[in-house]
Structure formats: C-alpha cells, structure tokens
Design an enzyme around this catalytic site. Sequence first.
Site, PDB file in Angstrom:
ATOM      1  N   TYR A   1       0.854  -1.191   0.000  1.00 49.83           N
ATOM      2  CA  TYR A   1       0.000   0.000   0.000  1.00 49.83           C
ATOM      3  C   TYR A   1       0.891   1.243   0.000  1.00 49.83           C
ATOM      4  CZ  TYR A   1      -4.549   2.277   0.728  1.00 49.83           C
ATOM      5  OH  TYR A   1      -5.711   3.015   0.580  1.00 49.83           O
TER       6      TYR A   1
ATOM      7  N   HIS B   1       6.083  -3.115 -12.982  1.00 51.36           N
ATOM      8  CA  HIS B   1       7.413  -2.942 -13.584  1.00 51.36           C
ATOM      9  C   HIS B   1       7.903  -4.353 -13.916  1.00 51.36           C
ATOM     10  CE1 HIS B   1      11.397  -1.642 -14.439  1.00 51.36           C
ATOM     11  NE2 HIS B   1      11.908  -1.721 -13.228  1.00 51.36           N
TER      12      HIS B   1
ATOM     13  N   SER C   1      16.106  32.233 -25.278  1.00 53.52           N
ATOM     14  CA  SER C   1      16.772  33.298 -26.057  1.00 53.52           C
ATOM     15  C   SER C   1      17.749  32.688 -27.063  1.00 53.52           C
ATOM     16  CB  SER C   1      17.530  34.220 -25.102  1.00 53.52           C
ATOM     17  OG  SER C   1      18.600  33.490 -24.512  1.00 53.52           O
TER      18      SER C   1
HETATM   19  N1  NAP Z   1       7.056   4.631  -7.663  1.00 49.00           N
HETATM   20  C1  NAP Z   1       6.807   4.750  -8.968  1.00 49.00           C
HETATM   21  O1  NAP Z   1       6.792   5.858  -9.536  1.00 49.00           O
HETATM   22  C2  NAP Z   1       6.501   3.538  -9.817  1.00 49.00           C
HETATM   23  C3  NAP Z   1       6.007   3.744 -11.093  1.00 49.00           C
HETATM   24  C4  NAP Z   1       5.674   2.643 -11.861  1.00 49.00           C
HETATM   25  C5  NAP Z   1       5.869   1.367 -11.349  1.00 49.00           C
HETATM   26  N2  NAP Z   1       6.394   1.186 -10.085  1.00 49.00           N
HETATM   27  C6  NAP Z   1       6.548  -0.184  -9.572  1.00 49.00           C
HETATM   28  O2  NAP Z   1       5.539  -0.418  -8.588  1.00 49.00           O
HETATM   29  C7  NAP Z   1       6.002  -1.394  -7.635  1.00 49.00           C
HETATM   30  C8  NAP Z   1       5.847  -0.837  -6.231  1.00 49.00           C
HETATM   31  O3  NAP Z   1       6.678   0.294  -6.113  1.00 49.00           O
HETATM   32  P1  NAP Z   1       6.311   1.483  -5.100  1.00 49.00           P
HETATM   33  O4  NAP Z   1       7.152   2.639  -5.523  1.00 49.00           O
HETATM   34  O5  NAP Z   1       4.841   1.641  -4.999  1.00 49.00           O
HETATM   35  O6  NAP Z   1       6.876   0.867  -3.727  1.00 49.00           O
HETATM   36  P2  NAP Z   1       6.705   1.483  -2.242  1.00 49.00           P
HETATM   37  O7  NAP Z   1       6.140   2.858  -2.298  1.00 49.00           O
HETATM   38  O8  NAP Z   1       8.005   1.266  -1.565  1.00 49.00           O
HETATM   39  O9  NAP Z   1       5.584   0.551  -1.581  1.00 49.00           O
HETATM   40  C9  NAP Z   1       5.829  -0.798  -1.308  1.00 49.00           C
HETATM   41  C10 NAP Z   1       4.725  -1.346  -0.417  1.00 49.00           C
HETATM   42  O10 NAP Z   1       5.018  -2.727  -0.163  1.00 49.00           O
HETATM   43  C11 NAP Z   1       4.902  -2.974   1.238  1.00 49.00           C
HETATM   44  N3  NAP Z   1       5.750  -4.088   1.636  1.00 49.00           N
HETATM   45  C12 NAP Z   1       7.095  -4.108   1.823  1.00 49.00           C
HETATM   46  N4  NAP Z   1       7.496  -5.355   2.177  1.00 49.00           N
HETATM   47  C13 NAP Z   1       6.383  -6.120   2.211  1.00 49.00           C
HETATM   48  C14 NAP Z   1       6.134  -7.494   2.500  1.00 49.00           C
HETATM   49  N5  NAP Z   1       7.120  -8.327   2.833  1.00 49.00           N
HETATM   50  N6  NAP Z   1       4.850  -7.941   2.452  1.00 49.00           N
HETATM   51  C15 NAP Z   1       3.844  -7.115   2.129  1.00 49.00           C
HETATM   52  N7  NAP Z   1       4.002  -5.805   1.846  1.00 49.00           N
HETATM   53  C16 NAP Z   1       5.265  -5.320   1.876  1.00 49.00           C
HETATM   54  C17 NAP Z   1       5.337  -1.666   1.871  1.00 49.00           C
HETATM   55  O11 NAP Z   1       4.877  -1.612   3.196  1.00 49.00           O
HETATM   56  P3  NAP Z   1       5.521  -0.556   4.256  1.00 49.00           P
HETATM   57  O12 NAP Z   1       5.203   0.767   3.721  1.00 49.00           O
HETATM   58  O13 NAP Z   1       4.864  -0.846   5.533  1.00 49.00           O
HETATM   59  O14 NAP Z   1       6.998  -0.847   4.242  1.00 49.00           O
HETATM   60  C18 NAP Z   1       4.627  -0.671   0.962  1.00 49.00           C
HETATM   61  O15 NAP Z   1       3.298  -0.516   1.349  1.00 49.00           O
HETATM   62  C19 NAP Z   1       7.446  -1.706  -8.029  1.00 49.00           C
HETATM   63  O16 NAP Z   1       7.438  -2.855  -8.840  1.00 49.00           O
HETATM   64  C20 NAP Z   1       7.855  -0.480  -8.842  1.00 49.00           C
HETATM   65  O17 NAP Z   1       8.901  -0.705  -9.763  1.00 49.00           O
HETATM   66  C21 NAP Z   1       6.682   2.244  -9.308  1.00 49.00           C
END
Ligand code: NAP
Length: 334
Positions: free
Chosen positions: A31, A114, A259
């Site tokens: 989340y 991703h 410019s």
């Molecule tokens: N950020 C971007 O702009 C973006 C854009 C496109 C795609 N993506 C992709 O989206 C994906 C997520 O990235 P994000 O940036 O959203 O990551 P993020 O903000 O770091 O969020 C990760 C989430 O996973 C939770 N988590 C961590 N360890 C866990 C576990 N063992 N079990 C269950 N939940 C767990 C975290 O909980 P806590 O908060 O409690 O640690 C957090 O809620 C990745 O694959 C990334 O490459 C990201």
Amino acid sequence: MSREGEFLPIYTDKEGSAGLIAAQHVGVLGYGAQGRAHALNLRDSGVSVKIGLYASSPRIALAQKEGFEVCSVATCAQTCDLLACMLPDEIHAQVYTKEIAPFLQSGQTLLFAHGFSVYFKQIQAPEGVGVILVAPKGPGYALRENYQQGSGLFALIAMQQNNAQHNAKELALSYACAIGSGRVGILQTTFKHEACSDLFGEQAVLCGGLVHLLENAFNTLLEAGYPGELAYFECVHEIKLIADLIYHKGLARMQEHISNTAEYGGLVSGTKLVDAQSKARMQEILGRIENGDFARAFMQEAKQGYTHLRARQSALQHSPLETFGAHLRAHLFK
Ligand SMILES: NC(=O)c1ccc[n+]([C@@H]2O[C@H](COP(=O)([O-])OP(=O)(O)OC[C@H]3O[C@@H](n4cnc5c(N)ncnc54)[C@H](OP(=O)(O)O)[C@@H]3O)[C@@H](O)[C@H]2O)c1
C-alpha cells in the site's frame, strides 16, 4: 528498430472490457506509492479489492482507514483471482517464494507494475497462472490525482503468459482501464522492453545523468567563487522551467521559447559535455541492464542493507547544494 511513421497502436477504454476485471477478486500487495493508487482507482471503478501487507506494516492503519480489508499476502494468494504485486522490486522473489507460490492455482494471475522481477527471472510462475504487466507512466500520486480529475496516466501493458481461463491481453487492458489509463492511452510492449527502457531512462537521464549533471554544474560555480544561491537558481531550480517546456512542447519547440543566446550556448557547450564518448557509455549502461549485471548488483545492494544508497543519501543531504536549496525553498514555497 521502430521507424519514423510506424507507431504502436494506442488502446483506450473502447478496447478494454470493464466487466472482465470487475468479475475478479483483486489482491493489491503493498500500500505504498503505486499500491494505494491502484487500489483506490480500482475500487472507484467497481472492482472488489483487498490489500495484502506484512503484520507490522505502518500502512495497515491507513489502508483500513480508507475502507479496505487488509490481510496477509498469503491470504490474498489463497483468496484472490488476481494479485497486483505492488511491492519493492527487490523483495518480489522472497515474498513470491514464501507467501505466494505455495498457494498459487491455475487460473490465477500475477500482475506487475514494472517488468524487473519477471524479466530478470526473479519470479517464474507455473503454467496456467497468468503473468501480466500494467505499468503506469508516472508516480502513484499522479495516477490517483489524474483519475480523480476524470483523466488518467498513460500505461504500458505486456503479457508473459495467459492464465488457464483468461486471455492475458484482455485482462491487462481491462485492469489498465480500471486504473484510469484507458482515458488517455495504453501501449502494448514486452516485459524486456518495459524493464530495460525504464531502468535505462532512470539511469541515463532521470535519476542518474541529470542528477549528477546538476550537482557537478552547481559545484563548478560554487568552487569558482559564485554565491551558492546563484549556483542553485541557475543549475538546479530552473530545470523545472525547461522540463515543463519540453513536457508540453517537445525539444524542438522548447528552443523557440529560449533566447538566441541560450540556444547558441546550449549548442556549442552541450555537445562538448555530451559527446560520442558519452553515447558509448550510455550503450555500456544499456548493455549492463540487458545482460542482468545491473539487476544482480542491485539485489546484492539490497542484501547488504543498501549501504551505498544510504551513504549517497547522507552525502547529498549534507552537501552545499542541499544547504542552499533548502534555504531558498523555504522562501520560495512558504
Ligand atoms: N514509484 C513509482 O513511480 C513507480 C512507477 C511505476 C511502477 N512502479 C513499480 O511499482 C512497484 C511498487 O513500487 P512502489 O514505488 O509503490 O513501492 P513502495 O512505495 O516502496 O511501496 C511498497 C509497499 O510494499 C509494502 N511491503 C514491503 N514489504 C512487504 C512485504 N514483505 N509484504 C507485504 N508488503 C510489503 C510496503 O509496506 P511498508 O510501507 O509498511 O513498508 C509498501 O506498502 C514496483 O514494482 C515499482 O517498480 C513504481
């Protein structure tokens, strides 16, 4: 190689079936930046969503406050049709092995934002389990904000394998539309192209090349005796003005808004800084991404507690650039 005049088709809501994803129980794992935006947009599009988090996650309270049922990743894997894996890329493999793989059944789908963990073989799902990618082109807050304003973010979709019941492309399109991307556009790509081009853009430009260019330019002026305030304005702050012009008008038309002095200076000095050797180094960077060297190094960095990342963050935080930047931003953004 894509040729000029040959464009990828752009899909929209017209091609995505809203009913397909609405009939699935979706477990959004994580989340954070992406997970929260996906979950809220899906729910507002009529999709049934629960959130999978680890027991001590500080985000459980927020997800519950925002009206979601929260459970463990393993429970999601046992009860949901589609698992949207919105976890940090470097932990996908460990969470998959311990909490997802033991419960996976034919007909379920794994969805990623991703392509990292699938393309670099951190995860290999069994036959009959769908593997798809829906990657919005922007951060989570923009995905949510645009959706709330009746628009969306462009997204890429890719399909690794169908599940036993559904066509992977139809499911990916349906999900992409439910998070709002069908309102603007959806491009079909492959896991390889998404994973490698995304990493390359981050490294060569957005988070690597650009950041180090700004830092070195700022330090050059400072070390030559110019006030830090001026160095910050010229080499860091004004990047937004140029970025906005490029974003809205493209590189060529951006030049019409600066410019002649700036345009000529950019021409003679830009090519001195970024030359054929820089291009060769970019090709080297792309090669290290494609052959998996970067992914292996990053997994090792994570295993060792992100020591290089932490050191870099601390150095940047205590740098003159940040000191002058914080001072000016306090006046600019009161
Ligand atoms: N950020 C971007 O702009 C973006 C854009 C496109 C795609 N993506 C992709 O989206 C994906 C997520 O990235 P994000 O940036 O959203 O990551 P993020 O903000 O770091 O969020 C990760 C989430 O996973 C939770 N988590 C961590 N360890 C866990 C576990 N063992 N079990 C269950 N939940 C767990 C975290 O909980 P806590 O908060 O409690 O640690 C957090 O809620 C990745 O694959 C990334 O490459 C990201």
